[in-house]
Write an enzyme that holds these catalytic residues in place. Structure first.
Site, PDB file in Angstrom:
ATOM      1  N   THR A  91      -7.825  16.495 -41.452  1.00 49.46           N
ATOM      2  CA  THR A  91      -6.772  17.091 -42.274  1.00 49.46           C
ATOM      3  C   THR A  91      -6.451  18.492 -41.777  1.00 49.46           C
ATOM      4  O   THR A  91      -5.282  18.876 -41.650  1.00 49.46           O
ATOM      5  CB  THR A  91      -7.211  17.146 -43.752  1.00 49.46           C
ATOM      6  OG1 THR A  91      -7.509  15.823 -44.198  1.00 49.46           O
ATOM      7  CG2 THR A  91      -6.120  17.736 -44.622  1.00 49.46           C
TER       8      THR A  91
ATOM      9  N   GLN B 243      -3.645  11.689 -45.053  1.00 48.62           N
ATOM     10  CA  GLN B 243      -3.501  13.134 -45.025  1.00 48.62           C
ATOM     11  C   GLN B 243      -2.675  13.571 -43.824  1.00 48.62           C
ATOM     12  O   GLN B 243      -2.982  13.213 -42.690  1.00 48.62           O
ATOM     13  CB  GLN B 243      -4.866  13.815 -44.970  1.00 48.62           C
ATOM     14  CG  GLN B 243      -5.772  13.509 -46.157  1.00 48.62           C
ATOM     15  CD  GLN B 243      -6.721  12.371 -45.896  1.00 48.62           C
ATOM     16  OE1 GLN B 243      -6.324  11.327 -45.359  1.00 48.62           O
ATOM     17  NE2 GLN B 243      -7.983  12.543 -46.272  1.00 48.62           N
TER      18      GLN B 243
ATOM     19  N   GLN C  13       1.147  12.970 -48.514  1.00 46.82           N
ATOM     20  CA  GLN C  13      -0.193  13.374 -48.938  1.00 46.82           C
ATOM     21  C   GLN C  13      -0.605  14.654 -48.216  1.00 46.82           C
ATOM     22  O   GLN C  13      -0.486  14.753 -46.991  1.00 46.82           O
ATOM     23  CB  GLN C  13      -1.214  12.269 -48.645  1.00 46.82           C
ATOM     24  CG  GLN C  13      -2.630  12.611 -49.104  1.00 46.82           C
ATOM     25  CD  GLN C  13      -3.597  11.451 -48.972  1.00 46.82           C
ATOM     26  OE1 GLN C  13      -3.204  10.326 -48.691  1.00 46.82           O
ATOM     27  NE2 GLN C  13      -4.874  11.706 -49.177  1.00 46.82           N
ATOM     28  N   ASP C  14      -1.089  15.639 -48.990  1.00 45.19           N
ATOM     29  CA  ASP C  14      -1.582  16.905 -48.430  1.00 45.19           C
ATOM     30  C   ASP C  14      -0.494  17.672 -47.678  1.00 45.19           C
ATOM     31  O   ASP C  14      -0.717  18.169 -46.573  1.00 45.19           O
ATOM     32  CB  ASP C  14      -2.780  16.658 -47.505  1.00 45.19           C
ATOM     33  CG  ASP C  14      -4.014  16.208 -48.254  1.00 45.19           C
ATOM     34  OD1 ASP C  14      -3.935  16.022 -49.479  1.00 45.19           O
ATOM     35  OD2 ASP C  14      -5.062  16.031 -47.619  1.00 45.19           O
TER      36      ASP C  14
ATOM     37  N   ASP D 184      -1.968  14.989 -53.963  1.00 48.40           N
ATOM     38  CA  ASP D 184      -2.671  16.248 -53.666  1.00 48.40           C
ATOM     39  C   ASP D 184      -1.819  17.137 -52.756  1.00 48.40           C
ATOM     40  O   ASP D 184      -2.339  17.748 -51.811  1.00 48.40           O
ATOM     41  CB  ASP D 184      -4.019  15.968 -52.994  1.00 48.40           C
ATOM     42  CG  ASP D 184      -4.886  15.014 -53.787  1.00 48.40           C
ATOM     43  OD1 ASP D 184      -4.719  14.923 -55.016  1.00 48.40           O
ATOM     44  OD2 ASP D 184      -5.743  14.344 -53.170  1.00 48.40           O
TER      45      ASP D 184
ATOM     46  N   ARG E 100      -5.940  17.391 -59.921  1.00 51.87           N
ATOM     47  CA  ARG E 100      -7.270  16.805 -60.056  1.00 51.87           C
ATOM     48  C   ARG E 100      -8.236  17.671 -59.255  1.00 51.87           C
ATOM     49  O   ARG E 100      -7.859  18.272 -58.236  1.00 51.87           O
ATOM     50  CB  ARG E 100      -7.309  15.352 -59.586  1.00 51.87           C
ATOM     51  CG  ARG E 100      -6.894  15.113 -58.142  1.00 51.87           C
ATOM     52  CD  ARG E 100      -7.073  13.648 -57.758  1.00 51.87           C
ATOM     53  NE  ARG E 100      -6.690  13.384 -56.374  1.00 51.87           N
ATOM     54  CZ  ARG E 100      -7.040  12.292 -55.703  1.00 51.87           C
ATOM     55  NH1 ARG E 100      -7.789  11.372 -56.296  1.00 51.87           N
ATOM     56  NH2 ARG E 100      -6.646  12.117 -54.456  1.00 51.87           N
TER      57      ARG E 100
ATOM     58  N   TRP F 148     -10.690  18.822 -56.730  1.00 53.18           N
ATOM     59  CA  TRP F 148     -11.310  18.454 -55.467  1.00 53.18           C
ATOM     60  C   TRP F 148     -12.752  18.961 -55.428  1.00 53.18           C
ATOM     61  O   TRP F 148     -13.659  18.284 -54.978  1.00 53.18           O
ATOM     62  CB  TRP F 148     -10.489  19.052 -54.321  1.00 53.18           C
ATOM     63  CG  TRP F 148     -10.972  18.733 -52.943  1.00 53.18           C
ATOM     64  CD1 TRP F 148     -11.988  17.877 -52.591  1.00 53.18           C
ATOM     65  CD2 TRP F 148     -10.456  19.249 -51.727  1.00 53.18           C
ATOM     66  NE1 TRP F 148     -12.138  17.833 -51.214  1.00 53.18           N
ATOM     67  CE2 TRP F 148     -11.204  18.675 -50.664  1.00 53.18           C
ATOM     68  CE3 TRP F 148      -9.444  20.147 -51.407  1.00 53.18           C
ATOM     69  CZ2 TRP F 148     -10.957  18.981 -49.333  1.00 53.18           C
ATOM     70  CZ3 TRP F 148      -9.206  20.445 -50.075  1.00 53.18           C
ATOM     71  CH2 TRP F 148      -9.951  19.862 -49.053  1.00 53.18           C
TER      72      TRP F 148
END
Length: 518
Positions: free
Chosen positions: A281, A311, A333-334, A355, A423, A425
């Site tokens: 990532t 990611q 994502q990310d 996320d 959420r 991590w």
């Protein structure tokens, strides 16, 4: 080559910091301080090897422990260099390379806290220590992502992490960050920043243009050339309209760079690295910036890997006092990694699914537009995944006076698709939404837990204050002890630009529009 030279200079410049501690039998003072830390046993063991220097004050103990953490960090870096060269194949070498960068950065951050030649506050020190610890967490995460099981230098990593956690605990003093800077700006603020982000008339140092009318064609060459070009203060690079397919890294030694585009719809930097494509990532970012004081205006940072590839970061910032004004960050994502340090985003757009704002910076989003894209079937939208791993880190995500809604053109995101505000991590995740518009795709519960983990629902800090819109009602919100329906304006003010990132001391020079208080 430049990175290696820069690191060697830092090591040599502060080698005097690492002078040995003379032995003594009386360790009572050190033990007294160690008992005030979260890891007293390793503290007593390592600092107790030599007890002649009795830390009579908090500052004495912090310096003593930081010197030891720095020694361990340099030792760990040497071990990582040797271990990676002898063990890893090409794919796993990516995680090893990330760890090299991150450990070098940790050494730089620890060194900064010990540098007596600069004027810095306890808040600055807490920021740099928080970043140092986040670097070590990210190193571990990268190996986990790529399935490296022979991560045998984790013990050295853990030793440094525990030492830094102890220093964070001792240094953590509840202060009004604004009063820290009374009497003027700190020494690192450059007068050359004033007006650059709002000015319509600029005289850039370099121009990047795809039609050949500038100094460079790719952006990367202009950034790399800035190192060898003599200049005072801010280095400004103007990037004309166009789609630039590049993966760019602004290194630790590339400070005070400003990138200006023709507007976020016109100047676009794009890449397609992803986790499924073989990248960690951390290394998937289209644009990654580590050098302090980075600024960007009127640019889109995009990752086109698509959500089926996991990611895939558009921008990763670990630049202290970085500012992004009227920019856009596009991915799934990310999307946006607010990795570490102090950051400020204003009048900008963030697009994503899972996320898509994540990391462990002390970051404020103000007057921004946060867009949830329709996720893959069976998934939900999650806006934030904050990764504060230590209760004494001065980090978190503050979303202030923003607009949270489905991405335009998707229409209403209907059930079963909903958008959770965040959420956790890590165990001490901290996210606050204040005076923001929350669309109806935010469900009544508001927040989501991380898998089946319930152990952090009392250690996290999630808060909401004065929000509005169809998704803003807190009546059905989660009942976790770590969730706060904030009613006290004094508590809410802790997450404003003025207090949370000490914005009064540095954003005035950037001259971007911002609101200090609630």
């Amino acid at each position: 080559m430049v990175m290696k030279v820069g690191f060697f200079v830092v090591f040599m410049t502060f080698s005097s910091i690492l002078s040995p501690i003379h032995s003594s039998a009386d360790c009572s003072v050190i033990n007294w301080w160690c008992d005030k830390t979260p890891y007293p046993k390793p503290c007593k063991y390592y600092l107790g090897q030599d007890c002649s220097h009795s830390p009579l004050s908090k500052n004495d103990f912090r310096i003593l422990a930081t010197k030891l953490a720095l020694e361990w960090s340099i030792d760990a870096l040497d071990y990582i260099k040797w271990f990676g060269l002898t063990r890893y194949d090409d794919k796993k070498r990516g995680a090893w390379t990330d760890c090299l960068k991150l450990h070098k950065s940790t050494i730089v951050q620890l060194t900064r806290t010990l540098d007596k030649s600069t004027n810095h506050s306890d808040f600055d020190i807490q920021t740099w220590l928080s970043s140092a610890l986040t670097n070590l967490d990210t190193c571990q995460t990268g190996f986990d992502e790529l399935g490296v099981t022979d991560y045998i230098f984790s013990l050295k990593n853990n030793n440094v992490s525990q030492l830094i956690s102890n220093i964070l605990a001792i240094n953590n003093v509840e202060t009004d960050h604004q009063t820290t800077y009374k009497g003027g700006f700190p020494s690192w603020v450059s007068g050359g920043d004033r007006g650059l982000l709002l000015s319509k008339w600029l005289s850039p140092d370099f121009v990047v243009a795809q039609d050949g009318s500038g100094n460079f064609l790719p952006i990367k060459e202009a950034i790399d050339a800035s190192i060898t070009t003599s200049h005072g203060g801010r280095f400004v690079i103007f990037v004309k309209s166009g789609v630039y397919s590049e993966n760019i890294e602004v290194g630790l030694n590339m400070e005070n760079i400003m990138l200006i585009g023709n507007g976020w719809k016109s100047t676009i930097i794009t890449g397609n690295r992803s986790h499924v494509g073989g990248y960690s990532t951390f290394d998937s970012a289209t644009f990654s910036v580590a050098g302090n004081g980075f600024m960007a205006r009127g640019i889109t940072f995009r990752n086109t890997a698509g959500q089926q590839n996991g990611q895939a970061v558009a921008l990763l910032s670990r630049s202290d006092r970085s500012v992004f004004y009227r920019c856009s960050f596009e991915g799934y994502q990310d999307t946006l990694c607010v990795h570490s340090q102090r950051q400020f985003y204003t009048e900008s757009h963030v697009f994503g699914t899972t996320d898509f704002i994540f990391g462990n910076a002390a970051v404020v989003f103000q007057n921004c537009f946060i867009h949830g894209r329709t996720p893959l079937e069976g998934n939900q939208i999650v806006i934030t995944a904050q990764s504060r791993s230590d209760p004494n880190q001065n980090t978190g995500i503050s979303i202030h006076r923003c607009h949270v809604s489905p991405a335009k053109g998707h229409g209403p995101v209907v059930k079963p698709f909903v958008a959770y505000l965040g959420r956790p991590w890590m165990d001490y995740a901290r996210v606050v939404y204040m005076r923001s518009y929350l669309d109806g795709f935010v469900p009544g519960v508001g927040w989501s837990q991380w898998g089946n983990n319930t152990g952090n629902l009392g250690t996290l800090y999630y808060g909401e204050y004065g929000n509005f819109g169809p998704g803003s009602s807190t009546k059905e919100r989660v009942k976790w002890s770590g969730y706060h329906d904030i009613a006290n304006i004094t508590e809410a003010e802790n997450f404003t630009v003025g207090k949370f990132i000490g914005g009064e001391s540095w954003l005035l020079e950037a001259d971007v529009p911002f609101i200090l208080d609630i």
